[in-house]
Each structure stands twice: as C-alpha cells, then as structure tokens.
Motif scaffolding. Sequence first.
Motif, short mmCIF file in Angstrom:
data_model
loop_
_atom_site.label_atom_id
_atom_site.label_comp_id
_atom_site.label_asym_id
_atom_site.label_seq_id
_atom_site.Cartn_x
_atom_site.Cartn_y
_atom_site.Cartn_z
N LEU A 178 -15.51 13.16 -40.73
CA LEU A 178 -16.95 13.45 -40.66
C LEU A 178 -17.21 14.94 -40.86
O LEU A 178 -18.18 15.34 -41.50
CB LEU A 178 -17.52 13.01 -39.31
CG LEU A 178 -17.88 11.54 -39.13
CD1 LEU A 178 -18.22 11.27 -37.67
CD2 LEU A 178 -19.04 11.13 -40.02
N GLY A 179 -16.32 15.75 -40.30
CA GLY A 179 -16.44 17.20 -40.44
C GLY A 179 -16.31 17.69 -41.87
O GLY A 179 -16.70 18.81 -42.19
N ARG A 180 -15.77 16.84 -42.73
CA ARG A 180 -15.65 17.17 -44.17
C ARG A 180 -16.72 16.44 -44.99
O ARG A 180 -16.58 16.28 -46.19
CB ARG A 180 -14.27 16.79 -44.68
CG ARG A 180 -13.11 17.46 -43.96
CD ARG A 180 -13.02 18.95 -44.27
NE ARG A 180 -11.73 19.45 -43.86
CZ ARG A 180 -10.66 19.49 -44.64
NH1 ARG A 180 -10.72 19.08 -45.89
NH2 ARG A 180 -9.51 19.94 -44.19
N ASN A 181 -17.73 15.92 -44.32
CA ASN A 181 -18.87 15.26 -44.98
C ASN A 181 -18.54 13.90 -45.59
O ASN A 181 -19.21 13.44 -46.52
CB ASN A 181 -19.49 16.16 -46.06
CG ASN A 181 -20.03 17.45 -45.47
OD1 ASN A 181 -20.67 17.43 -44.41
ND2 ASN A 181 -19.74 18.57 -46.11
N ALA A 182 -17.50 13.25 -45.08
CA ALA A 182 -17.23 11.88 -45.48
C ALA A 182 -18.13 10.93 -44.68
O ALA A 182 -18.68 11.31 -43.64
CB ALA A 182 -15.77 11.53 -45.21
#
Length: 281
Positions: A178-182
């Motif tokens: 999530l932190g990588r915008n997935a």
Amino acid sequence: MSIIKGAQVAEAVSAETKKRAEKLKAEGTEPCLAIIRVGEDGSEIAYERGAMKRMDKCGIKCMSIVLDENIGQTEFEKKFSEVNDDKNVHGILLLQPLPKQLDIEPIKELINPIKDVDALSAVNLYKVFVGDKTGYAPCTAEAVMETLDYMGTDYTGKKCVVIGRSLVVGKPLGMLLLGRNATVTYCHSRTKQLAEEAKQADILVAAVGVPKMVKADFVKEGITVIDVGINVDENGNMCGDVDFENVEPIVENITPVPGGVGAVTTSVLAKHVVMAAEMLK
C-alpha cells in the motif's frame, strides 16, 4: 518467463549493506548482531549458521548466545535484558519457537525497538502500519519487497493479492505494498472463490502455509508470483504454497522454493542491523 532466484537479490541487498557497514566502522561503530538461541534445535542452528555467514559477508560482527533448553522464565528474561542493555549490540535476533515453558510476550515488551531487527515489538509493527521508515518490517515481508524491487516492479495502481494474514508476512506485506501505491486484496484459507480472487492479481503473493495450494487456475498470463511458503510435500521434499510445475509455464515471473524469498531474509536482517547501528551510534 523468468524464475527469480533469491541468491541474486540477496547479493544485491548485501552489497549495499556492506558499504553502509564499512562507513560506520570508519566512524568508529562496528555493527553487531546478537543471536539468542534456547536449546539445540537443528533447524534453529541451521538458520543461525546461515545468518552468521550473511553477517560476515556484510561486515557485521555476530555473537551467538546459547541458553539451556530448560531455562526458567525469570532467568531467561534476565539474560535477554543483559543483551538488550549491551551498548555494543545493535540488533537482537531471538530464534523461535521457544521451548514450551517460556513466554515470549514479556520479551516483546522488553526489547529495545531499535534493536528489534526482526520486528517482535508492537512498536515496529505499528511503525510499518503508519509508514514510519524508522521501523522494521518482519524480515520475510521485507524480503518479498526486495525481490519485487530487484525485478524493477512498478507498484502504482497494480492489483496485489496477498494470500495469508499473519503478522509475520501477510498483514505487514500488505501495508508495504500500500505504501508503494498498489491496490491490495487480502485473502486467506477461508476466502470464498479464492482462485477467482487470485486470478485478478498483477502480483500474487502466496504466504498461507499450505503445500502447493496455488494451482494453475489461480493465475493468468503475464503476472508475477511470489511464493513465501516453506512446506514439505508427500514425498518429503521441500515445496512452496505454489504448485510450481503447473503455474510456472503460465506466469511472467515466479520465485522457486527452495531458493527464492527465503534466501533473501538474512540479507534483510543484515540491513536492519546496520540501520540500528546508524540510529544508535
């Protein structure tokens, strides 16, 4: 189609870690990991040996503290505190599982979060969940990210399906993605229509602990499959959560078991020890 070998990823992570360790040593700080083992369990000894070899490769000092398998809780906590308070120790790895008479919960409270390089403490898990870069993710969860990074993965907008919800892999891994915008979907052994959910993935991570559970009907062409499982099949051979033989011809990238993500975890551990030494110097 590409089979992603963990050894390649591990070497890349280790090379960067060694540079940071050498810089610390030049400034007067020698990064040091203390491994605490209770008893003489064969698999724990094997992991300890592998970890020590990796620390040596990364220029990190490593101490092994072996306690009697019959040690009581009070004495265990006393010995742990001595290591925890040692200013020359930057990271602590407590090998698990512990013998039945020992309770790990007080240790989770006791450990200095900066020295907690394998994320036992709730403090580090909290930091992972809020995106605080000073916290450590569990080594296996971060090893998945290192593997995907090594492949040059662009996470933004990708649909990532994580099969598994443990605090060691599944939950923290979802937060890292999530932190990588997935876009992350958590699944598990009780998810209805699991194969259909998995088939939506651009990146599929299997971390559920069921041998060869992910079959050919779980995947579509062009996806990346990361297998975190370590199991033993009906013939006594090590295998993952993915039916590698049948899945591998379909997908774009896949990690094997053995020789995949598991090979990266000690490199992540070394990276965490150096991070700790940088914070504690």
